[in-house]
Design a protein around this motif. Structure first.
Motif, PDB file in Angstrom:
ATOM      1  N   GLN A 285       0.651  -1.355  -0.066  1.00 17.70           N
ATOM      2  CA  GLN A 285       0.218  -0.401  -0.181  1.00 17.70           C
ATOM      3  C   GLN A 285       1.252   1.505  -0.212  1.00 17.70           C
ATOM      4  OE1 GLN A 285      -0.993   0.927   4.190  1.00 17.70           O
ATOM      5  NE2 GLN A 285      -0.556   3.101   2.685  1.00 17.70           N
ATOM      6  N   PHE A 290      -2.631   3.001  -7.445  1.00 19.61           N
ATOM      7  CA  PHE A 290      -3.771   2.989  -7.145  1.00 19.61           C
ATOM      8  C   PHE A 290      -4.703   2.561  -5.412  1.00 19.61           C
ATOM      9  CE2 PHE A 290      -1.750   1.284 -10.974  1.00 19.61           C
ATOM     10  CZ  PHE A 290      -2.148   1.828 -11.729  1.00 19.61           C
ATOM     11  N   THR A 292      -6.090   2.320  -1.974  1.00 14.86           N
ATOM     12  CA  THR A 292      -7.938   3.213  -1.506  1.00 14.86           C
ATOM     13  C   THR A 292      -7.455   2.894  -0.214  1.00 14.86           C
ATOM     14  OG1 THR A 292      -8.632   0.804  -2.132  1.00 14.86           O
ATOM     15  CG2 THR A 292      -9.095   3.182  -3.452  1.00 14.86           C
ATOM     16  N   ASP A 293      -8.722   3.515   0.002  1.00 13.64           N
ATOM     17  CA  ASP A 293      -8.197   3.490   1.936  1.00 13.64           C
ATOM     18  C   ASP A 293      -8.873   1.859   2.425  1.00 13.64           C
ATOM     19  OD1 ASP A 293      -8.606   6.066   2.322  1.00 13.64           O
ATOM     20  OD2 ASP A 293     -10.827   6.446   2.299  1.00 13.64           O
ATOM     21  N   CYS A 295      -6.950  -0.374   1.194  1.00 14.80           N
ATOM     22  CA  CYS A 295      -5.512  -1.163   1.944  1.00 14.80           C
ATOM     23  C   CYS A 295      -5.023  -1.349   2.699  1.00 14.80           C
ATOM     24  CB  CYS A 295      -4.673  -0.526  -0.256  1.00 14.80           C
ATOM     25  SG  CYS A 295      -5.986  -0.655  -1.450  1.00 14.80           S
ATOM     26  N   LEU A 315      -8.223  -4.139  -5.436  1.00 13.99           N
ATOM     27  CA  LEU A 315      -8.905  -3.481  -6.514  1.00 13.99           C
ATOM     28  C   LEU A 315      -9.705  -4.926  -7.497  1.00 13.99           C
ATOM     29  CD1 LEU A 315      -5.311  -1.799  -8.403  1.00 13.99           C
ATOM     30  CD2 LEU A 315      -7.755  -0.851  -6.994  1.00 13.99           C
TER      31      LEU A 315
END
Length: 317
Positions: A285, A290, A292-293, A295, A315
């Motif tokens: 992460q 890419f 996101t929260d 992760c 993802l």
């Protein structure tokens, strides 16, 4: 489908160290599973510290696994004393540094012949068997090499001697840990071609460990991409190279020089920075463009994508 010669299930390795004030643990390998069949090549790819060589040492029983199971020809290595005793005649390892892997005080004939005597692979004089092994790996005329010492050989010739020593015990599985990284490019290609030729002739299962995706693509039927002790992506070699799914696989590909590659707008290498973090989140992460929260709060599980890859990424969940 033939029965796998090697089956690894949920393999994990934890290294522990203790100081005066606290105990520290490092999970070098976690949740690693794969299979390997006769006549096939699996490449494990990843940067330094990703756990590749730790897996190799567990597979050869040089270090014990903390948990998980390793099975050869359907027999589990765990609590199987008889299998561990026979293991050198079933699985052999080619180490990274050919200069350090040979005893400088012994001749090539002794280095190759001694394991044959220890494991009772030959009766009486081993010289004819050693000559045949030297011939098999391309060290000809073999009589010119059998009485030499390692310092009299080049790096490529040393690696061929190690391969001859490995073949002497007639293993079914060969683990090659960065077998060409210490060699010139042209010599490295010769060694890879030799391994592929022996794989076909001897019907061997070959596990290749490398940091080079180009070498993995050239050698392997399947590729497993590792990061921070976990397999991030697994799939057929050519499909994985042509259509990478995991951001880390893309990072590895884009870090390789390619003058014909067009810069991808959606993948900025300047964002791929940072270090592995807590196991309570995705280990990639901090470096992922890419992320996101989710992760940052939950570890990623391995999922099957539409392209047939196994990917450990939120993802695709």
């Amino acid at each position: 489908m033939s029965k796998p010669l090697l089956h690894v299930n949920d393999l994990e390795k934890v290294f522990s160290s203790r100081t005066m004030f606290r105990k520290k643990q490092v999970r070098a390998v976690r949740d690693v599973s794969f299979t390997l069949e006769a006549g096939k090549v699996l490449a494990i790819v990843g940067e330094s510290g990703s756990g590749k060589s730790t897996i190799a040492r567990m597979l050869t029983n040089l270090i014990p696994a903390t948990s998980g199971d390793i099975a050869y020809n359907g027999q589990s290595l765990r609590d199987n004393r008889q299998l561990r005793k026979k293991l050198p005649t079933f699985v052999q390892m080619i180490f990274q540094d050919p200069f350090a892997a040979l005893n400088p005080h012994h001749t090539i004939g002794y280095i190759i012949g001694r394991p044959l005597q220890v494991h009772r692979m030959v009766q009486g004089n081993t010289r004819s068997r050693v000559l045949a092994l030297l011939r098999k790996v391309g060290l000809t005329p073999e009589e010119d090499f059998i009485d030499k010492y390692p310092y009299q050989l080049s790096g490529g010739q040393k690696q061929r001697v190690i391969i001859a020593k490995v073949l002497g015990l007639e293993p079914k599985v060969i683990i090659a840990d960065e077998p060409t990284s210490m060699l010139d490019v042209s010599i490295g290609i010769d060694i890879m071609n030799l391994l592929l030729d022996l794989k076909e002739k001897e019907n061997l299962a070959l596990l290749m460990i490398t940091h080079n995706l180009g070498s993995a693509r050239y050698m392997a039927d399947h590729i497993a991409v590792m990061y921070a002790g976990q397999v991030m992506e697994y799939g057929p070699a050519e499909e994985l190279i042509q259509n990478p799914q995991h951001p880390y696989t893309k990072l590895l590909l884009y870090s390789s020089p390619d003058p014909w590659r067009e810069q991808a707008d959606h993948f900025d290498l300047s964002d791929a920075q940072g270090q592995a973090v807590s196991e309570s989140c995705c280990s990639f992460q901090p470096r992922c463009p890419f992320a996101t929260d989710i992760c940052k709060t939950k570890p990623a599980a391995a999922v099957q994508t539409d392209s047939g890859h196994q990917v450990r990424c939120h993802l695709y969940a």
